[in-house]
Design an enzyme around this catalytic site. Structure first.
Site, short mmCIF file in Angstrom:
data_model
loop_
_atom_site.label_atom_id
_atom_site.label_comp_id
_atom_site.label_asym_id
_atom_site.label_seq_id
_atom_site.Cartn_x
_atom_site.Cartn_y
_atom_site.Cartn_z
N HIS A 82 10.68 1.93 -5.15
CA HIS A 82 9.60 1.09 -4.40
C HIS A 82 10.04 0.40 -3.21
CE1 HIS A 82 5.89 -1.00 -3.89
NE2 HIS A 82 6.51 -2.07 -3.45
N ASP A 161 -5.29 -5.09 -10.87
CA ASP A 161 -4.46 -5.29 -9.62
C ASP A 161 -5.36 -4.97 -8.45
OD1 ASP A 161 -1.93 -5.79 -8.11
OD2 ASP A 161 -2.59 -3.60 -7.75
N SER A 183 2.23 -7.47 -9.13
CA SER A 183 1.34 -6.77 -8.74
C SER A 183 2.09 -5.26 -8.25
CB SER A 183 0.77 -6.97 -7.24
OG SER A 183 0.12 -6.20 -6.44
N LYS A 187 2.11 -1.62 -11.22
CA LYS A 187 1.72 -0.33 -11.07
C LYS A 187 2.85 0.55 -11.22
CE LYS A 187 0.22 -2.28 -7.00
NZ LYS A 187 -0.12 -2.72 -5.82
N1 URA Z 1 2.39 -4.39 -2.37
C1 URA Z 1 1.67 -4.44 -3.66
O1 URA Z 1 1.41 -3.55 -4.11
N2 URA Z 1 1.11 -5.82 -4.00
C2 URA Z 1 1.42 -6.83 -3.32
O2 URA Z 1 1.30 -8.13 -3.61
C3 URA Z 1 2.26 -6.56 -2.19
C4 URA Z 1 2.68 -5.57 -1.54
#
Ligand code: URA
Length: 432
Positions: A82, A161, A183, A187
């Site tokens: 990520h 989320d 957040s 995921k």
């Molecule tokens: N990307 C995300 O998925 N969540 C956030 O809060 C900021 C960037």
């Protein structure tokens, strides 16, 4: 709720921690509609100012994960990467195929353009014919069959989320390390991963401007990963200039194809090999970083990674004949050179302004419903510290349907030239 929403908002506003049960009740009531957007906005704003303690952060993240389904990829070595977002960041398209070519499984779940930063999904969809899988089952099937897949968050992955993020976006509550880390991590944990590699971007083109901010985010993400038995490693990488030489939509795919042809720029290739080797290790497939890096380089050079890339693009409906003709990805309605009226050394790039400019020209979106213009992008001819002559091009801009002359006219202001080269900045600020 045993306790009223306003009491909990007040408690957090005053800087007192919420109990595990209170967080669960508040969030669950928000998802079901019993807590209103205006109440959640007030709590979010209190969190922006007061933060969350480690136990609060862990519970907050857990409730987000439990609000949806977790992917079940029936393979060993399931891993993802990520990036916290920057300009010219196209590493996903290169590292996922490398790691898949070496026996790992990568359900690469990415996002769309956000503010001044580009979105992997938008770049992916600029390849003619490509479709984004819409269900968890389809993501699982593609990943198990091909070793990788490029997808977005499906409706049943972390729906809490999704709802919170939409609210944060319009209430000035995105920039909180606690809310960002929960957040992102909720995921990622919902992907059912064995390991995760983070690329935390740091600099004027990133959400984290300073190394302290980047390290604060890392600390929170590590704590969440540890609480959920997810192995984590990664880098803090420089975002004081775009990554690579191309930024935008299709021009970034052009540069990805250059990397697969061994013609990619050094910074991009080197970051990709570092991230890929970290993914191979954090997945459990490799035990030594150096060996992982050597093998990553080999599959990049011998075409096996490119083959993986072509296979998944084809499986997702893409026209792979365009990949064999990279110039297709530089076609634009108009090409405009931008030059500077000064000579010296390039000392500063306002990377955020460059990203926002591209976004205004159509590479990003101003509302969630808007579409991006695939032709938009630019080639940045110089890196920080490079010498530059009066009148020499610094940028080539690729325009699409929207010819916003104001943006083009401002482009020269994104760059500063001085008589001395700046102190050189390491691409890898930290490896963890
Ligand atoms: N990307 C995300 O998925 N969540 C956030 O809060 C900021 C960037």
């Amino acid at each position: 709720m045993s306790i009223s929403p306003q009491q909990l908002i007040f408690q957090k506003r005053e800087g007192r921690a919420l109990s595990d049960q209170d967080i669960r009740t508040f969030l669950t009531a928000y998802l079901s509609g019993d807590v209103h957007d205006y109440q959640m906005s007030a709590l979010l704003m209190s969190i922006v100012w007061r933060g969350l303690t480690e136990p609060e952060l862990s519970t907050w993240t857990e409730v987000m994960i439990q609000s949806g389904h977790t992917l079940k990829i029936n393979r060993d070595y399931v891993v993802d990467k990520h990036s916290t977002g920057g300009v010219g960041d196209k590493t996903s398209f290169i590292v996922a195929p490398i790691v898949a070519a070496l026996g790992c499984y990568v359900p690469m779940i990415s996002g769309r353009s956000l503010g001044h930063t580009g979105g992997t999904l938008d770049k992916l969809e600029s390849i003619p014919g490509v479709k984004i899988p819409q269900t968890s089952q389809h993501i699982t099937d593609l990943t198990e069959a091909h070793g990788l897949c490029f997808a977005g968050q499906t409706p049943n992955m972390c729906p809490l989320d999704r709802k919170l993020y939409a609210l944060r976006d319009v209430t000035g509550t995105v920039e909180s390390p606690d809310l960002i880390s929960s957040s992102i991590m909720s995921k990622k944990i919902s992907e059912g991963l064995r390991g995760l590699t983070l690329d935390i971007k740091c600099g004027n083109g990133a959400f984290m401007k300073t190394i302290d901010e980047a390290q604060a985010l890392k600390k929170r993400m590590k704590a969440i990963a540890q609480a959920h038995n997810l192995d984590l490693n990664g880098v803090i990488s420089d975002m004081n200039q775009p990554l690579g030489r191309y930024a935008g939509v299709r021009p970034e795919i052009y540069e990805v194809l250059q990397v697969f042809r061994e013609e990619g720029p050094e910074d991009l290739v080197s970051l990709c090999l570092t991230l890929a080797s970290q993914m191979l290790v954090v997945s459990g497939k490799y035990s030594e970083l150096e060996k992982a890096k050597t093998d990553a380089k080999t599959v990049l050079e011998n075409g096996k990674a490119y083959q993986k890339f072509c296979n998944i693009i084809k499986a997702q409906g893409g026209d792979i004949s365009t990949l064999e003709s990279p110039d297709f990805y530089l076609k634009s309605s108009e090409t405009i050179p931008v030059s500077l009226k000064k000579s010296g050394y390039l000392t500063h790039i306002d990377t955020r302004a460059l990203g926002s400019g591209l976004s205004k020209l159509g590479a990003g979106r101003t509302s969630t419903e808007a579409s991006v213009d695939p032709q938009v992008g630019c080639l940045i001819h110089k890196r920080l510290g490079d010498p530059i002559e009066f009148g020499e091009p610094i940028l080539t801009m690729y325009l699409g349907q929207k010819n916003d002359i104001g943006v083009v006219e401002q482009a020269a202001d994104w760059f500063e030239v001085g008589s001395e080269p700046p102190d050189s900045q390491l691409l890898l600020q930290e490896v963890f």
